[in-house]
Motif scaffolding. Structure first.
Motif, PDB file in Angstrom:
ATOM      1  N   LYS A 391       0.670  -1.315   0.096  1.00 24.83           N
ATOM      2  CA  LYS A 391       0.085   0.151  -0.074  1.00 24.83           C
ATOM      3  C   LYS A 391       0.899   1.216  -0.199  1.00 24.83           C
ATOM      4  CE  LYS A 391      -3.945   2.435   2.351  1.00 24.83           C
ATOM      5  NZ  LYS A 391      -5.202   2.135   3.264  1.00 24.83           N
ATOM      6  N   ARG A 392       1.903   1.328   0.691  1.00 32.09           N
ATOM      7  CA  ARG A 392       2.925   2.280   0.764  1.00 32.09           C
ATOM      8  C   ARG A 392       3.398   2.798  -0.678  1.00 32.09           C
ATOM      9  NH1 ARG A 392       6.903   0.815   5.725  1.00 32.09           N
ATOM     10  NH2 ARG A 392       5.489   0.844   7.393  1.00 32.09           N
ATOM     11  N   GLY A 393       3.704   1.578  -1.641  1.00 38.72           N
ATOM     12  CA  GLY A 393       4.201   1.769  -2.699  1.00 38.72           C
ATOM     13  C   GLY A 393       3.027   2.489  -3.644  1.00 38.72           C
ATOM     14  N   TYR A 394       1.851   1.955  -3.661  1.00 36.19           N
ATOM     15  CA  TYR A 394       0.921   2.304  -4.565  1.00 36.19           C
ATOM     16  C   TYR A 394       0.424   3.937  -4.299  1.00 36.19           C
ATOM     17  CZ  TYR A 394      -3.711   2.940  -6.640  1.00 36.19           C
ATOM     18  OH  TYR A 394      -4.605   3.433  -7.302  1.00 36.19           O
ATOM     19  N   VAL A 395       0.383   4.199  -2.748  1.00 35.54           N
ATOM     20  CA  VAL A 395      -0.063   5.550  -2.538  1.00 35.54           C
ATOM     21  C   VAL A 395       1.076   6.570  -2.705  1.00 35.54           C
ATOM     22  CG1 VAL A 395      -0.420   6.944  -0.416  1.00 35.54           C
ATOM     23  CG2 VAL A 395      -1.673   4.812  -0.698  1.00 35.54           C
ATOM     24  N   ALA A 396       2.298   6.311  -2.426  1.00 37.19           N
ATOM     25  CA  ALA A 396       3.353   7.120  -2.950  1.00 37.19           C
ATOM     26  C   ALA A 396       3.522   7.464  -4.472  1.00 37.19           C
ATOM     27  CB  ALA A 396       4.742   6.535  -2.574  1.00 37.19           C
ATOM     28  N   GLU A 397       3.274   6.189  -5.034  1.00 35.54           N
ATOM     29  CA  GLU A 397       3.300   6.477  -6.681  1.00 35.54           C
ATOM     30  C   GLU A 397       2.238   7.179  -7.105  1.00 35.54           C
ATOM     31  OE1 GLU A 397       4.808   6.473 -10.199  1.00 35.54           O
ATOM     32  OE2 GLU A 397       5.845   5.413  -8.601  1.00 35.54           O
ATOM     33  N   PHE A 398       1.149   7.136  -6.558  1.00 36.15           N
ATOM     34  CA  PHE A 398      -0.303   7.865  -6.941  1.00 36.15           C
ATOM     35  C   PHE A 398      -0.039   9.457  -6.549  1.00 36.15           C
ATOM     36  CE2 PHE A 398      -4.040   9.788  -5.698  1.00 36.15           C
ATOM     37  CZ  PHE A 398      -4.792   9.802  -6.828  1.00 36.15           C
ATOM     38  N   LEU A 399       0.436   9.805  -5.402  1.00 33.24           N
ATOM     39  CA  LEU A 399       0.649  11.225  -4.938  1.00 33.24           C
ATOM     40  C   LEU A 399       1.606  11.815  -5.847  1.00 33.24           C
ATOM     41  CD1 LEU A 399       0.360  10.810  -1.144  1.00 33.24           C
ATOM     42  CD2 LEU A 399      -1.294  11.532  -2.575  1.00 33.24           C
ATOM     43  N   ALA A 400       2.669  10.986  -6.098  1.00 36.89           N
ATOM     44  CA  ALA A 400       3.820  11.689  -6.919  1.00 36.89           C
ATOM     45  C   ALA A 400       3.068  11.934  -8.257  1.00 36.89           C
ATOM     46  CB  ALA A 400       5.076  10.715  -6.949  1.00 36.89           C
ATOM     47  N   ARG A 401       2.234  10.985  -8.710  1.00 34.87           N
ATOM     48  CA  ARG A 401       1.886  11.274 -10.338  1.00 34.87           C
ATOM     49  C   ARG A 401       0.786  12.282 -10.592  1.00 34.87           C
ATOM     50  NH1 ARG A 401       0.619   6.239 -10.753  1.00 34.87           N
ATOM     51  NH2 ARG A 401      -1.713   6.549 -10.620  1.00 34.87           N
ATOM     52  N   GLU A 402      -0.220  11.855  -9.305  1.00 37.18           N
ATOM     53  CA  GLU A 402      -1.329  12.714  -9.569  1.00 37.18           C
ATOM     54  C   GLU A 402      -1.415  14.087  -8.786  1.00 37.18           C
ATOM     55  OE1 GLU A 402      -3.874  11.629 -11.464  1.00 37.18           O
ATOM     56  OE2 GLU A 402      -2.703   9.799 -12.152  1.00 37.18           O
ATOM     57  N   TYR A 403      -0.662  14.233  -7.723  1.00 38.69           N
ATOM     58  CA  TYR A 403      -0.598  15.618  -6.954  1.00 38.69           C
ATOM     59  C   TYR A 403       0.635  16.256  -7.206  1.00 38.69           C
ATOM     60  CZ  TYR A 403      -0.802  18.109  -2.670  1.00 38.69           C
ATOM     61  OH  TYR A 403      -0.890  19.404  -2.060  1.00 38.69           O
ATOM     62  N   GLN A 404       1.672  15.861  -6.858  1.00 41.04           N
ATOM     63  CA  GLN A 404       2.814  16.612  -6.971  1.00 41.04           C
ATOM     64  C   GLN A 404       3.021  17.389  -8.242  1.00 41.04           C
ATOM     65  OE1 GLN A 404       4.107  16.850  -3.906  1.00 41.04           O
ATOM     66  NE2 GLN A 404       5.913  16.215  -4.177  1.00 41.04           N
ATOM     67  N   VAL A 405       2.393  16.762  -9.214  1.00 38.45           N
ATOM     68  CA  VAL A 405       2.785  17.527 -10.598  1.00 38.45           C
ATOM     69  C   VAL A 405       1.994  18.920 -10.639  1.00 38.45           C
ATOM     70  CG1 VAL A 405       3.356  15.586 -11.944  1.00 38.45           C
ATOM     71  CG2 VAL A 405       1.004  16.481 -11.799  1.00 38.45           C
ATOM     72  N   ASP A 406       0.726  19.011  -9.792  1.00 40.54           N
ATOM     73  CA  ASP A 406      -0.153  20.139  -9.967  1.00 40.54           C
ATOM     74  C   ASP A 406      -0.646  20.434  -8.720  1.00 40.54           C
ATOM     75  OD1 ASP A 406      -1.551  22.525 -10.730  1.00 40.54           O
ATOM     76  OD2 ASP A 406      -2.821  21.507 -12.121  1.00 40.54           O
ATOM     77  N   LYS A 407       0.087  20.748  -7.567  1.00 39.39           N
ATOM     78  CA  LYS A 407      -0.574  20.761  -6.181  1.00 39.39           C
ATOM     79  C   LYS A 407      -1.778  21.790  -6.353  1.00 39.39           C
ATOM     80  CE  LYS A 407       3.691  19.754  -4.095  1.00 39.39           C
ATOM     81  NZ  LYS A 407       4.648  20.111  -2.976  1.00 39.39           N
ATOM     82  N   ALA A 408      -1.578  23.081  -6.783  1.00 36.52           N
ATOM     83  CA  ALA A 408      -2.635  24.262  -6.729  1.00 36.52           C
ATOM     84  C   ALA A 408      -3.906  23.642  -7.410  1.00 36.52           C
ATOM     85  CB  ALA A 408      -2.123  25.230  -7.274  1.00 36.52           C
ATOM     86  N   GLY A 409      -3.485  23.030  -8.498  1.00 34.24           N
ATOM     87  CA  GLY A 409      -4.671  22.671  -9.169  1.00 34.24           C
ATOM     88  C   GLY A 409      -5.561  21.494  -8.576  1.00 34.24           C
ATOM     89  N   ALA A 410      -4.761  20.413  -8.035  1.00 33.87           N
ATOM     90  CA  ALA A 410      -5.547  19.419  -7.508  1.00 33.87           C
ATOM     91  C   ALA A 410      -6.363  20.087  -6.217  1.00 33.87           C
ATOM     92  CB  ALA A 410      -4.515  18.530  -6.970  1.00 33.87           C
ATOM     93  N   ARG A 411      -5.596  20.986  -5.382  1.00 34.21           N
ATOM     94  CA  ARG A 411      -6.167  21.371  -4.473  1.00 34.21           C
ATOM     95  C   ARG A 411      -7.562  22.251  -4.594  1.00 34.21           C
ATOM     96  NH1 ARG A 411      -3.618  21.847   0.612  1.00 34.21           N
ATOM     97  NH2 ARG A 411      -5.025  23.465   1.452  1.00 34.21           N
ATOM     98  N   ALA A 412      -7.441  23.084  -5.822  1.00 32.92           N
ATOM     99  CA  ALA A 412      -8.430  23.828  -6.204  1.00 32.92           C
ATOM    100  C   ALA A 412     -10.032  22.810  -6.624  1.00 32.92           C
ATOM    101  CB  ALA A 412      -8.363  24.660  -7.465  1.00 32.92           C
ATOM    102  N   ALA A 413      -9.266  21.674  -7.369  1.00 28.13           N
ATOM    103  CA  ALA A 413     -10.359  20.749  -7.888  1.00 28.13           C
ATOM    104  C   ALA A 413     -11.128  20.056  -6.702  1.00 28.13           C
ATOM    105  CB  ALA A 413      -9.885  19.731  -8.820  1.00 28.13           C
ATOM    106  N   LEU A 414     -10.687  19.865  -5.770  1.00 26.79           N
ATOM    107  CA  LEU A 414     -10.733  19.067  -4.333  1.00 26.79           C
ATOM    108  C   LEU A 414     -11.714  20.009  -3.522  1.00 26.79           C
ATOM    109  CD1 LEU A 414      -7.960  16.654  -3.657  1.00 26.79           C
ATOM    110  CD2 LEU A 414     -10.008  16.176  -4.590  1.00 26.79           C
ATOM    111  N   PHE A 415     -11.119  21.423  -3.351  1.00 30.73           N
ATOM    112  CA  PHE A 415     -11.825  21.819  -2.328  1.00 30.73           C
ATOM    113  C   PHE A 415     -12.305  23.421  -2.683  1.00 30.73           C
ATOM    114  CE2 PHE A 415      -7.972  19.496  -0.460  1.00 30.73           C
ATOM    115  CZ  PHE A 415      -8.703  18.582  -0.132  1.00 30.73           C
ATOM    116  N   GLY A 416     -12.113  23.725  -3.891  1.00 34.54           N
ATOM    117  CA  GLY A 416     -12.390  25.097  -4.211  1.00 34.54           C
ATOM    118  C   GLY A 416     -11.358  26.207  -4.152  1.00 34.54           C
ATOM    119  N   ALA A 417     -11.530  27.242  -4.126  1.00 31.57           N
ATOM    120  CA  ALA A 417     -10.639  28.300  -4.197  1.00 31.57           C
ATOM    121  C   ALA A 417     -10.092  28.393  -2.843  1.00 31.57           C
ATOM    122  CB  ALA A 417     -11.233  29.550  -4.628  1.00 31.57           C
TER     123      ALA A 417
END
Length: 454
Positions: A391-417
């Motif tokens: 699970k550690r490997g999957y989660v770390a890979e997911f966050l690096a791929r889906e979140y790290q590349v665009d932190k601001a965009g991900a936060r805006a999409a999830l939680f709004g401005a």
């Protein structure tokens, strides 16, 4: 934790310190605050000047926060303002430090060119031996100066200059002139380049603290409450709810207008959000079955769901029914606050304490590891340490791929401005009249919480 560090998911965006001059300045500040010094020739610091390497060297992760209450800080460069805060004991500390640094950016830039700036986030409480002491924390004052006292000297010099200009015999006062010259040698010409670092005070009505197992203190709401991670004797602190009391928390969140259903949130891809939450639940199921996750795709996870059939967790099935309704292929599901899926279907409304409420929701819906990582890193790191390597490997890979590349965009999409950093604006929003409720706000996305309980 090595995998997280390598992917920049832990200790990321810290400021590197390698210059001998900066290290000496840091040592002077460290000795001034703690009486200790470091022998390291390179290390990294967070927004408060805390270094995990120095913490390891000293055997004390709280060397800048000894009582866990009045955090001290060392500023070597204004670049620290974008760094994270490590070893968090109060959720408001990083925001306060960043607002202080942004408000005094020009002054700090000038001051750190000659010396380190050291200070403290101080309040009227010097220890938190009992939970009731936490409720005595009403505001936090930031006080800071260089180790050489340049700000204090500049204030003295400004006073002497006023005397020189206003006293009739000031120009003949040799002692006054000598004092002015002596101070000016240390501060420079404060008439042309003023030096000021005024105290700043921040209200702190609502916050999370790591003390006593983790407490969420909400005093600035219509119905004040303390939400405790685990049952504990908190004394006479008013309304206390534990995380296991899901109905009470849901009712309290609803009464105070703090959350909204993701299926009605403005600008949100609710279907995509639901699918991702369902994937995270399946990852946990697969891990429990000791299945190799690797870089499992959504199709791979769907096959796991097909294998499980009726044995799938209730949280997954509830979100699946809601997803079917969103996509027009199912009836409106009725999910009460007792249902395991309930808190996965909510996010905080736009308000000054949005991040704090999302932090609470991440603890109520712990399988959504992305939200937990973004809003509650202390809980994420503690949970990560208990997971299997799969699970550690999957989660770390997911966050690096889906979140790290665009932190601001991900936060805006999830939680709004993002809420504004200006504290005055935040305070103004706290006192804004509550907007007229929509029907879904009045009865909830699947019926009123109170109605469901009856």
């Amino acid at each position: 934790m090595k995998r997280l560090i390598e992917k920049g998911l832990m200790f990321g965006n810290l400021v590197e310190v390698t210059s001998p001059a900066l290290i000496e300045r840091y040592n002077r500040a460290l000795e001034h605050l703690t009486g200790k010094r470091t022998t390291l020739t390179d290390f990294h610091i967070d927004i408060s000047g805390y270094s995990p390497e120095i913490g390891d060297e000293l055997g004390d992760d709280r060397y800048l926060n000894p009582n866990g209450c009045n955090r001290q800080f060392i500023i070597l460069t204004t670049a620290q303002k974008t760094a994270p805060l490590l070893n968090v004991t109060f959720s408001t500390s990083r925001g306060i430090l960043r607002q202080f640094m942004e408000a005094n950016d020009a002054q700090l830039f000038a001051l750190t060119a000659r010396d380190a700036v050291a200070g403290e986030l101080s309040n009227s409480v010097y220890e938190v031996a009992t939970p009731a002491r936490l409720l005595d924390i009403r505001r936090v004052t930031v006080e800071a100066d260089t180790i050489g006292g340049h700000v204090a000297d500049a204030g003295k010099l400004a006073t002497l200059i006023d005397r020189f200009r206003n006293e009739p015999a000031g120009w003949r006062d040799d002692v006054l002139i000598a004092d002015m010259i002596g101070l000016a040698k240390r501060t420079g010409d404060v008439t042309r380049v003023p030096i000021a670092l005024p105290k700043m005070t921040f209200e702190q009505p609502n916050f999370w603290t790591a003390h006593f197992g983790g407490l969420y203190v909400f005093r600035g709401c219509k119905t004040p409450a303390v939400i405790a991670t685990t049952p504990a004797d908190l004394g006479d602190v008013g309304l206390v709810i534990t995380l296991s009391q899901r109905n009470k928390i849901a009712d309290w969140l609803d009464k105070n207008g703090l959350v909204e259903p993701i299926v009605t949130a403005r600008g949100m891809d609710s279907a995509g959000m639901l699918r991702q939450k369902m994937d995270f639940i399946l990852v946990d199921v697969a891990d429990a079955l000791a299945l190799d996750l690797g870089n499992a795709t959504r199709n791979d996870l769907r096959k796991i769901a097909q294998r499980m059939g009726a044995g799938l967790p209730e949280a997954f099935l509830g979100l699946a029914r809601l997803l079917a309704w969103v996509e027009g292929g199912g009836d409106w599901p009725r999910i009460t606050s007792e249902h395991p899926a309930y808190f996965y279907t909510l996010r905080a409304r736009p308000h000054a304490d949005r991040d704090l409420v999302n932090m609470l929701l991440s603890q109520l819906a712990p399988l959504d590891v992305r939200q937990m990582y973004i809003t509650h890193k202390e809980l994420f790191y503690a949970s990560y340490a208990t997971w299997s390597d799969r699970k550690r490997g999957y989660v770390a890979e997911f966050l690096a791929r889906e979140y790290q590349v665009d932190k601001a965009g991900a936060r805006a999409a999830l939680f709004g401005a993002e809420p504004g950093m200006d504290e005055a604006a935040q305070t103004a929003r706290r006192h804004d009249p509550k907007p007229a409720p929509k029907m879904v706000d009045l009865v909830g996305p699947w019926g009123s919480v109170r109605k469901a309980r009856r």
